[in-house]
Design a protein around this motif. Structure first.
Motif, PDB file in Angstrom:
ATOM      1  N   ALA A  82     -13.625  -9.765 -11.593  1.00  0.00           N
ATOM      2  CA  ALA A  82     -13.937  -8.463 -12.216  1.00  0.00           C
ATOM      3  C   ALA A  82     -12.649  -7.664 -12.310  1.00  0.00           C
ATOM      4  CB  ALA A  82     -14.970  -7.723 -11.363  1.00  0.00           C
ATOM      5  N   ALA A  83     -12.727  -6.550 -12.993  1.00  0.00           N
ATOM      6  CA  ALA A  83     -11.570  -5.665 -13.090  1.00  0.00           C
ATOM      7  C   ALA A  83     -11.249  -5.085 -11.720  1.00  0.00           C
ATOM      8  CB  ALA A  83     -11.856  -4.546 -14.079  1.00  0.00           C
ATOM      9  N   PRO A  84      -9.976  -4.813 -11.446  1.00  0.00           N
ATOM     10  CA  PRO A  84      -9.618  -4.196 -10.158  1.00  0.00           C
ATOM     11  C   PRO A  84     -10.306  -2.836 -10.015  1.00  0.00           C
ATOM     12  CG  PRO A  84      -7.668  -4.985 -11.308  1.00  0.00           C
ATOM     13  CD  PRO A  84      -8.810  -5.104 -12.269  1.00  0.00           C
ATOM     14  N   VAL A  85     -10.626  -2.503  -8.772  1.00  0.00           N
ATOM     15  CA  VAL A  85     -11.307  -1.238  -8.470  1.00  0.00           C
ATOM     16  C   VAL A  85     -10.332  -0.324  -7.724  1.00  0.00           C
ATOM     17  CG1 VAL A  85     -13.241  -0.170  -7.249  1.00  0.00           C
ATOM     18  CG2 VAL A  85     -13.512  -2.457  -8.276  1.00  0.00           C
ATOM     19  N   PRO A  86      -9.886   0.779  -8.352  1.00  0.00           N
ATOM     20  CA  PRO A  86      -9.008   1.712  -7.634  1.00  0.00           C
ATOM     21  C   PRO A  86      -9.813   2.478  -6.582  1.00  0.00           C
ATOM     22  CG  PRO A  86      -9.456   2.514  -9.848  1.00  0.00           C
ATOM     23  CD  PRO A  86     -10.128   1.179  -9.725  1.00  0.00           C
ATOM     24  N   LEU A  87      -9.240   2.610  -5.400  1.00  0.00           N
ATOM     25  CA  LEU A  87      -9.937   3.310  -4.323  1.00  0.00           C
ATOM     26  C   LEU A  87      -9.361   4.691  -4.063  1.00  0.00           C
ATOM     27  CD1 LEU A  87     -10.461   0.446  -1.722  1.00  0.00           C
ATOM     28  CD2 LEU A  87     -11.930   1.159  -3.592  1.00  0.00           C
ATOM     29  N   ARG A  88      -8.177   4.962  -4.615  1.00  0.00           N
ATOM     30  CA  ARG A  88      -7.557   6.274  -4.421  1.00  0.00           C
ATOM     31  C   ARG A  88      -7.039   6.760  -5.761  1.00  0.00           C
ATOM     32  NH1 ARG A  88      -3.049   6.179  -0.296  1.00  0.00           N
ATOM     33  NH2 ARG A  88      -2.424   4.294  -1.338  1.00  0.00           N
ATOM     34  N   VAL A  89      -7.026   8.055  -5.908  1.00  0.00           N
ATOM     35  CA  VAL A  89      -6.452   8.651  -7.113  1.00  0.00           C
ATOM     36  C   VAL A  89      -4.960   8.804  -6.860  1.00  0.00           C
ATOM     37  CG1 VAL A  89      -6.447  10.681  -8.579  1.00  0.00           C
ATOM     38  CG2 VAL A  89      -8.590   9.865  -7.594  1.00  0.00           C
ATOM     39  N   PRO A  90      -4.094   8.331  -7.798  1.00  0.00           N
ATOM     40  CA  PRO A  90      -2.644   8.428  -7.570  1.00  0.00           C
ATOM     41  C   PRO A  90      -2.155   9.852  -7.478  1.00  0.00           C
ATOM     42  CG  PRO A  90      -3.126   7.451  -9.722  1.00  0.00           C
ATOM     43  CD  PRO A  90      -4.432   7.745  -9.057  1.00  0.00           C
ATOM     44  N   ASP A 144      -2.052  -2.517  -1.480  1.00  0.00           N
ATOM     45  CA  ASP A 144      -1.525  -1.178  -1.238  1.00  0.00           C
ATOM     46  C   ASP A 144      -1.097  -0.550  -2.569  1.00  0.00           C
ATOM     47  OD1 ASP A 144       0.983  -2.253  -1.890  1.00  0.00           O
ATOM     48  OD2 ASP A 144       1.735  -2.183   0.165  1.00  0.00           O
ATOM     49  N   ALA A 145      -0.515   0.626  -2.519  1.00  0.00           N
ATOM     50  CA  ALA A 145      -0.143   1.350  -3.738  1.00  0.00           C
ATOM     51  C   ALA A 145       0.950   0.644  -4.544  1.00  0.00           C
ATOM     52  CB  ALA A 145       0.312   2.766  -3.381  1.00  0.00           C
ATOM     53  N   GLU A 146       1.743  -0.215  -3.899  1.00  0.00           N
ATOM     54  CA  GLU A 146       2.788  -0.967  -4.600  1.00  0.00           C
ATOM     55  C   GLU A 146       2.288  -2.304  -5.132  1.00  0.00           C
ATOM     56  OE1 GLU A 146       4.107   0.551  -1.437  1.00  0.00           O
ATOM     57  OE2 GLU A 146       4.428   2.189  -2.840  1.00  0.00           O
ATOM     58  N   GLY A 147       1.006  -2.614  -4.910  1.00  0.00           N
ATOM     59  CA  GLY A 147       0.439  -3.864  -5.407  1.00  0.00           C
ATOM     60  C   GLY A 147       0.584  -5.036  -4.462  1.00  0.00           C
ATOM     61  N   ARG A 148       1.015  -4.777  -3.240  1.00  0.00           N
ATOM     62  CA  ARG A 148       1.142  -5.850  -2.235  1.00  0.00           C
ATOM     63  C   ARG A 148      -0.205  -6.076  -1.559  1.00  0.00           C
ATOM     64  NH1 ARG A 148       6.272  -2.810  -0.312  1.00  0.00           N
ATOM     65  NH2 ARG A 148       4.585  -1.497   0.440  1.00  0.00           N
ATOM     66  N   VAL A 149      -0.543  -7.341  -1.361  1.00  0.00           N
ATOM     67  CA  VAL A 149      -1.793  -7.683  -0.668  1.00  0.00           C
ATOM     68  C   VAL A 149      -1.646  -7.318   0.804  1.00  0.00           C
ATOM     69  CG1 VAL A 149      -3.352  -9.552  -0.028  1.00  0.00           C
ATOM     70  CG2 VAL A 149      -2.292  -9.543  -2.291  1.00  0.00           C
ATOM     71  N   LEU A 150      -2.618  -6.585   1.307  1.00  0.00           N
ATOM     72  CA  LEU A 150      -2.614  -6.181   2.711  1.00  0.00           C
ATOM     73  C   LEU A 150      -3.198  -7.280   3.590  1.00  0.00           C
ATOM     74  CD1 LEU A 150      -3.909  -2.559   2.166  1.00  0.00           C
ATOM     75  CD2 LEU A 150      -1.582  -3.219   2.803  1.00  0.00           C
ATOM     76  N   GLU A 151      -2.608  -7.460   4.748  1.00  0.00           N
ATOM     77  CA  GLU A 151      -3.145  -8.425   5.714  1.00  0.00           C
ATOM     78  C   GLU A 151      -4.234  -7.793   6.561  1.00  0.00           C
ATOM     79  OE1 GLU A 151      -0.257 -10.649   7.904  1.00  0.00           O
ATOM     80  OE2 GLU A 151       1.086 -10.764   6.187  1.00  0.00           O
ATOM     81  N   ASP A 152      -4.224  -6.465   6.645  1.00  0.00           N
ATOM     82  CA  ASP A 152      -5.229  -5.742   7.409  1.00  0.00           C
ATOM     83  C   ASP A 152      -5.483  -4.425   6.692  1.00  0.00           C
ATOM     84  OD1 ASP A 152      -6.909  -5.420   9.716  1.00  0.00           O
ATOM     85  OD2 ASP A 152      -5.486  -3.914  10.415  1.00  0.00           O
ATOM     86  N   ASP A 180      -5.113   3.024   3.683  1.00  0.00           N
ATOM     87  CA  ASP A 180      -4.060   2.794   2.687  1.00  0.00           C
ATOM     88  C   ASP A 180      -4.351   1.678   1.696  1.00  0.00           C
ATOM     89  OD1 ASP A 180      -2.516   4.929   3.589  1.00  0.00           O
ATOM     90  OD2 ASP A 180      -1.621   3.687   5.157  1.00  0.00           O
ATOM     91  N   VAL A 181      -5.613   1.335   1.511  1.00  0.00           N
ATOM     92  CA  VAL A 181      -5.968   0.397   0.442  1.00  0.00           C
ATOM     93  C   VAL A 181      -6.046   1.202  -0.852  1.00  0.00           C
ATOM     94  CG1 VAL A 181      -7.701  -1.200  -0.452  1.00  0.00           C
ATOM     95  CG2 VAL A 181      -7.236  -1.113   2.013  1.00  0.00           C
ATOM     96  N   ALA A 182      -5.269   0.797  -1.856  1.00  0.00           N
ATOM     97  CA  ALA A 182      -5.249   1.516  -3.126  1.00  0.00           C
ATOM     98  C   ALA A 182      -6.136   0.842  -4.163  1.00  0.00           C
ATOM     99  CB  ALA A 182      -3.822   1.616  -3.653  1.00  0.00           C
ATOM    100  N   VAL A 183      -6.218  -0.499  -4.113  1.00  0.00           N
ATOM    101  CA  VAL A 183      -6.962  -1.259  -5.118  1.00  0.00           C
ATOM    102  C   VAL A 183      -7.666  -2.426  -4.434  1.00  0.00           C
ATOM    103  CG1 VAL A 183      -6.756  -2.701  -7.183  1.00  0.00           C
ATOM    104  CG2 VAL A 183      -5.337  -0.670  -6.946  1.00  0.00           C
TER     105      VAL A 183
END
Length: 69
Positions: free
Chosen positions: A61-69, A12-20, A47-50
């Motif tokens: 690989a490098a993290p892939v951002p999925l949303r623009v902040p 998510d946007a705070e860097g927490r791993v999402l369970e779903d 709500d997946v940010a990365v």
């Protein structure tokens, strides 16, 4: 024989791993990357940010951002 596993860890946007939502497990990097390319919009709407690609549990690989902040 154990096959290598590729999986996306979705944060998510705070860097927490999402369970779903949950990423499928892939047998190769190409299939994993293709899946993300096809589903990134849906993941961003959930709500997946990365997305971070892991190969047998290690960053591949490098993290892939999925949303623009």
């Amino acid at each position: 024989m154990i096959r290598p596993q590729w999986v996306w860890e979705l944060d998510d946007a705070e860097g927490r791993v999402l369970e779903d939502p949950v990423s499928p497990v892939f047998g190769n990097q190409f299939d994993a990357e293709q899946w993300l390319g096809e589903h990134w919009r849906t993941l961003a709407a959930q709500d997946v940010a990365v997305a971070r690609l892991l190969h047998d549990g290690t960053a591949a690989a490098a993290p892939v951002p999925l949303r623009v902040p």
